[in-house]
Motif scaffolding. Structure first.
Motif, PDB file in Angstrom:
ATOM      1  N   UNK A  80       3.417 -10.804  83.857  1.00  0.00           N
ATOM      2  CA  UNK A  80       3.883 -10.964  85.403  1.00  0.00           C
ATOM      3  C   UNK A  80       5.493 -11.819  84.998  1.00  0.00           C
ATOM      4  N   UNK A  81       5.031 -12.746  84.270  1.00  0.00           N
ATOM      5  CA  UNK A  81       6.239 -13.984  83.905  1.00  0.00           C
ATOM      6  C   UNK A  81       6.815 -12.848  83.184  1.00  0.00           C
ATOM      7  N   UNK A  82       6.307 -12.303  81.958  1.00  0.00           N
ATOM      8  CA  UNK A  82       7.006 -11.526  80.818  1.00  0.00           C
ATOM      9  C   UNK A  82       7.832 -10.584  81.560  1.00  0.00           C
ATOM     10  N   UNK A  83       6.706  -9.842  82.309  1.00  0.00           N
ATOM     11  CA  UNK A  83       7.547  -9.218  82.645  1.00  0.00           C
ATOM     12  C   UNK A  83       9.328 -10.029  83.515  1.00  0.00           C
ATOM     13  N   UNK A  84       8.898 -10.642  84.471  1.00  0.00           N
ATOM     14  CA  UNK A  84       9.956 -10.761  85.221  1.00  0.00           C
ATOM     15  C   UNK A  84      11.057 -11.478  83.660  1.00  0.00           C
ATOM     16  N   UNK A  85      10.525 -11.950  82.941  1.00  0.00           N
ATOM     17  CA  UNK A  85      11.207 -12.991  81.714  1.00  0.00           C
ATOM     18  C   UNK A  85      11.900 -13.475  82.274  1.00  0.00           C
ATOM     19  N   UNK A  86      12.317 -14.641  83.147  1.00  0.00           N
ATOM     20  CA  UNK A  86      13.271 -15.587  82.973  1.00  0.00           C
ATOM     21  C   UNK A  86      14.135 -15.837  81.669  1.00  0.00           C
ATOM     22  N   UNK A 116      13.815  -8.292  84.962  1.00  0.00           N
ATOM     23  CA  UNK A 116      13.368  -7.508  85.926  1.00  0.00           C
ATOM     24  C   UNK A 116      14.738  -6.608  86.683  1.00  0.00           C
ATOM     25  N   UNK A 117      14.317  -5.605  87.095  1.00  0.00           N
ATOM     26  CA  UNK A 117      15.923  -4.854  86.928  1.00  0.00           C
ATOM     27  C   UNK A 117      15.471  -4.445  88.516  1.00  0.00           C
ATOM     28  N   UNK A 118      16.575  -4.304  89.635  1.00  0.00           N
ATOM     29  CA  UNK A 118      16.122  -4.345  90.936  1.00  0.00           C
ATOM     30  C   UNK A 118      15.306  -2.740  91.075  1.00  0.00           C
ATOM     31  N   UNK A 119      14.680  -2.670  91.806  1.00  0.00           N
ATOM     32  CA  UNK A 119      13.986  -1.074  92.356  1.00  0.00           C
ATOM     33  C   UNK A 119      14.016  -0.326  92.851  1.00  0.00           C
ATOM     34  N   UNK A 120      14.227   0.734  92.166  1.00  0.00           N
ATOM     35  CA  UNK A 120      14.914   1.691  92.847  1.00  0.00           C
ATOM     36  C   UNK A 120      13.642   2.694  93.166  1.00  0.00           C
ATOM     37  N   UNK A 159      -6.309 -13.991  86.217  1.00  0.00           N
ATOM     38  CA  UNK A 159      -6.300 -13.861  84.739  1.00  0.00           C
ATOM     39  C   UNK A 159      -4.791 -14.283  84.213  1.00  0.00           C
ATOM     40  N   UNK A 160      -5.058 -15.413  82.932  1.00  0.00           N
ATOM     41  CA  UNK A 160      -4.015 -15.782  82.595  1.00  0.00           C
ATOM     42  C   UNK A 160      -3.323 -14.817  82.274  1.00  0.00           C
ATOM     43  N   UNK A 161      -3.280 -14.015  81.768  1.00  0.00           N
ATOM     44  CA  UNK A 161      -2.499 -12.790  81.328  1.00  0.00           C
ATOM     45  C   UNK A 161      -2.103 -11.988  81.849  1.00  0.00           C
ATOM     46  N   UNK A 162      -2.878 -12.129  83.275  1.00  0.00           N
ATOM     47  CA  UNK A 162      -2.045 -11.124  84.105  1.00  0.00           C
ATOM     48  C   UNK A 162      -0.933 -11.887  84.416  1.00  0.00           C
TER      49      UNK A 162
END
Length: 803
Positions: free
Chosen positions: A216-222, A419-423, A209-212
């Motif tokens: 993700x794109x927003x979360x990565x936030x390039x 996006x931050x590195x994953x703790x 779905x485009x929303x999904x």
RNA sequence: GCCGCCGUGGUGGAAUUUGGUAUACACGAUCGACUUAAAAUCGAUUGCCGCAAGGCAUGUCGGUUCAAAUCCGACCGGCGGCACCA
């Protein structure tokens, strides 16, 4: 004739299917793994679980009938915090609690009549499983994708323990109510940011779905911009230390408008640590800001800051500008420092107003739309007060200015990510031990591969150790180990892994769940992966899906898997709300217990009502009266199909039947289960009063089988006397020729309003149709004394007469 | 604040993909049949106004179009995610 009584038939067929191993999968030609997110063994199945598993099962059954070799796997994501909480509260070991829950929920899951392949069940707490979780950690470590770094955690000073965000309620510990503070802790991290570009770029071709995807794109936030170097002057006591500060900006075009450099308290602290002799006031401010919890810092709208007492040089015009420290600048984003452009950034603007800093406008809007009072102009425009760049358009200026800085060595184009590195470290007992060894001499060393799995020791007391270390620090015997490098005395790492690590690769294990030599053989994975369709909750759009994609990409780079994207298709399901349209919760008393509904109406009715209540991707409120409609439908089917007749169906009804076959197939494939059910109901309404030929009865049952597997099986075998399960039947085929109707209903409108419906052949010419339309009495009535100005004919659909 | 989604009968929803008969299917309600009675079941009616002809209705206002629930703009309301991201 017996009454429809689901209680008498459902468990019988569940046992029958299990005994015959109808749903155990082997590799074949048309392999299809239909994946759903495996559950956490919380102890009790709620209606949301039914929605999550029983509805995709409709699709699984349908696909199987259309010839796919469908694997519908199941497992348990069984490590995690609730087990520890239950353990502390009820004095029961987390393992006992978890395993008890798994047993009970397995029983409940089996009452759904779903086509789970239990022979491939995966549990993340199984050492044969988490051996490979640890192994992947080691492989990532070898590649440099694992490192240690200081991060902030929620810390309860009373319980001396790290708290998860959900354990912090209004800034207080949910157990002892003492105030939670922020504490720095060195933790294990996954370098997921190294994959940021791949993770963003890979989304493009996926059937999600485009929303999904957007989530993700927003979360990565390039974010594309520039890194700009500011020389620092007047740093007392520092000869060769920090002479420069980098600032990340997306607005290099506003460089001439910079009137200060503002750094985060975190960066200020780093400078202090390397010898910056800041004033006592500055040190005090930095200290105070850093002890403030991050949340608190964000909640207070008011920005605070302090003049650092030092200066920086703007590389574009050598202007000397002050350096400030302010808490609105984030330590973990970009470089932890910003160039301060109050004229063109709202936050900077507010700060400048508060502390009377210089505001210098350097971008003029092309057209002034509104009067800008008390706000910055953040849009694009034409440069002014910018030396030789005056008159240049801002987008163009970004490039030119960055290029100039690049030549002089004072800047470059730069990409940054949200996006931050994953703790991945957790200071908890009930998780996968991190396979590292800490040696006093050699530092952290990876545990040797031959030692895997490093089993979680059975502790009596799994509260945190007195010094605040993870509970595993209490396992004194387990702790002691030889350093793999120097053979000297060393200790095992006591942190365990975030449960998101466990769930990042479970779907790969489904392809080869018993493998002792590898996490899954490449050949078997190639048969099933990547997953063609993954159905789950919207809450996993960012974290779980991103982490699992990261694992796939990392394992691919290591040569262990052959795909770049693990999930080709993905659909988020909606949420079932209580009858009051609110989220179900015990405190609201609006929880629907599936076991009770099953007792009342049977599993088939519960499945089918969940399918019927609305679009799967939307969810919606459970209405207690609604399920009765589905139950009545099933009873009617039961009664109609209890005796076979040998007759011929009228051809008009046959056309309806074939149209319905087509529609239901499409609905299931598109996960429009709700309209699929309504099609079945319509078909029954259409056929019920007729004498039905045996072949039509069979077809109807086959169409219903994915929705109501038990009842259809009972009728199929015990009434219609078929030998094999209905679920091994082929999906009915429709005759495309029957569906094309000779005569179509043609809507006749006058001025866009429907006035008549005429039956006409679809192949008529415009002239012929016009004659037919004008011949209608109903139409004539509306045309009296008027001219038809325009005649619109959409073949097969309508005629519109404009007068 | 930003990003995204949604708004249709008393209720859940259909038609939005492709602009083309708005309210499919179901629940509820009302009336009727069966019954000593109730439940269950079956039948009829059910967007609003109107005896009818007809008119009016898809959150509100406007636009595009022969035609708009569907496309565009503004606003109102609800939900979800992110939250000072430079």
């Amino acid at each position: 004739m017996k009454k429809y009584n689901p209680k008498q038939i459902e468990s019988k067929w569940q046992k029958y299917w299990e005994a015959k191993k109808v749903y155990n999968t082997k590799e074949a030609e048309n392999n299809y793994m239909l994946l759903t997110e495996f559950p956490y063994p919380s102890g009790n199945l709620h209606i949301g679980h039914w929605y999550a598993f029983a509805l995709p099962d409709i699709l699984a059954r349908y696909l199987r009938m259309t010839g796919k070799n469908v694997m519908y796997p199941i497992g348990f994501d069984a490590f995690g915090l609730p087990a520890e909480n239950a353990a502390i509260k009820n004095n029961i070991h987390p393992e006992t609690w978890t395993k008890k829950n798994i047993t009970y929920m397995t029983k409940q899951l089996k009452s759904m009549g779903a086509t789970f392949d239990w022979s491939r069940e995966v549990q993340t707490i199984d050492p044969d499983y988490y051996k490979w979780t640890q192994w992947m950690f080691l492989k990532f470590y070898e590649k440099g994708w694992v490192y240690r770094a200081a991060t902030k955690v929620n810390w309860c000073p009373n319980d001396k323990t790290v708290l998860a965000n959900e354990q912090v309620v209004d800034g207080r510990c949910d157990r002892c109510d003492s105030e939670v503070i922020q504490k720095e802790l060195t933790q294990w991290m996954f370098k997921i940011t190294e994959f940021a570009d791949d993770l963003a770029g890979g989304l493009k071709d996926l059937d999600w779905q485009e929303t999904a995807k957007l989530g993700q794109l927003n979360w990565i936030g390039r974010s594309e911009g520039a890194k700009i170097k500011f020389k620092l002057t007047d740093i007392p006591g520092q000869k060769d230390g920090r002479h420069f500060v980098d600032a990340f900006t997306t607005r290099a075009d506003t460089l001439f408008g910079v009137t200060a450099v503002v750094i985060s308290p975190e960066l200020a602290q780093k400078w202090i640590d390397v010898g910056w002799r800041a004033s006592e006031e500055v040190k005090e401010y930095v200290k105070k800001s850093l002890t403030k919890r991050e949340l608190e810092r964000q909640e207070t709208a008011e920005k605070t800051g302090i003049d650092a007492g030092i200066f920086a040089v703007n590389p574009i015009n050598d202007e000397k500008i002050p350096v400030w420290v302010a808490d609105y600048v984030l330590g973990h984003y970009g470089t932890g420092a910003v160039m301060f452009v109050p004229a063109h950034d709202q936050r900077d603007y507010e700060f400048a107003k508060k502390y009377s800093l210089l505001i210098k406008t350097v971008v003029e809007p092309v057209a002034i739309e509104k009067n800008l009072t008390n706000e910055a102009y953040v849009g694009p425009g034409i440069l002014a007060n910018s030396g030789k760049y005056n008159g240049v358009e801002s987008e163009d200026a970004k490039k030119k200015i960055t290029e100039e800085l690049k030549l002089s060595g004072f800047g470059d184009f730069q990409r940054t990510y949200r996006l931050h590195d994953w703790v991945l470290s957790r200071q908890r007992y009930w998780g996968v031990p991190i396979p590292m060894v800490n040696c006093l001499k050699c530092g952290y060393q990876p545990a040797p591969e031959k030692d895997l799995p490093i089993k979680l020791p059975s502790l009596e007391d799994f509260k945190p150790a007195d010094d605040g270390r993870s509970p595993l620090a209490k396992a004194t015997k387990w702790l002691k180990v030889k350093c793999p490098k120097c053979e000297g005395e060393a200790e095992r790492e006591t942190d365990t892994m975030d449960t998101f690590v466990d769930s990042s690769w479970y779907f790969m294990r489904y392809t080869d769940p018993k493998n002792k030599k590898e996490f899954a053989s490449k050949e078997k994975m190639a048969k099933w992966l990547p997953v063609p369709m993954y159905i789950g909750g919207a809450e996993h759009t960012t974290m779980h899906l991103l982490y699992a994609r990261f694992f796939a990409k990392a394992l691919q780079k290591l040569g262990h898997v052959d795909f770049l994207e693990p999930f080709i298709g993905r659909r988020n399901r909606g949420i079932i709300l209580g009858p009051d349209h609110q989220k179900m919760s015990k405190s609201r008393g609006n929880v629907v217990d599936p076991d009770i509904e099953v007792k009342k109406y049977g599993a088939d009715a519960v499945r089918m009502y969940l399918a019927f209540m609305g679009p799967y991707e939307q969810g919606g409120p459970w209405s207690p009266g609604g399920i009765i409609g589905v139950y009545r439908f099933l009873s009617r089917v039961w009664n109609v199909f209890n005796f076979a007749k040998d007759v011929v169906l009228p051809s008009a009804k046959n056309i309806v039947l074939h149209k319905t076959i087509k529609k239901i197939g499409e609905d299931i494939q598109n996960m429009r289960f709700n309209t699929g059910v309504s099609e079945l109901m319509k078909l029954l309404n259409e056929l019920e009063s007729y004498q039905l030929p045996v072949s039509v009865q069979k077809t109807f049952l086959q169409l219903l089988a994915p929705f109501a597997p038990h009842m259809t099986e009972e009728v199929w075998i015990n009434v219609m006397k078929n030998k094999n399960s209905i679920h091994l039947e082929k999906w009915p085929k429709y005759d495309p020729k029957l569906i094309i109707e000779e005569k179509v209903a043609l809507v006749v409108q006058v001025n866009g309003k429907t006035r008549d419906v005429i039956k006409a052949s679809g192949s008529l010419s415009e002239e012929e149709v016009r004659k037919l339309a004008l011949a209608s009495d109903k139409i004539k009535k509306h045309l009296v004394g008027k001219d038809v100005k325009k005649f619109i004919y959409v073949p097969g659909r309508l005629i519109n007469l404009v007068i």
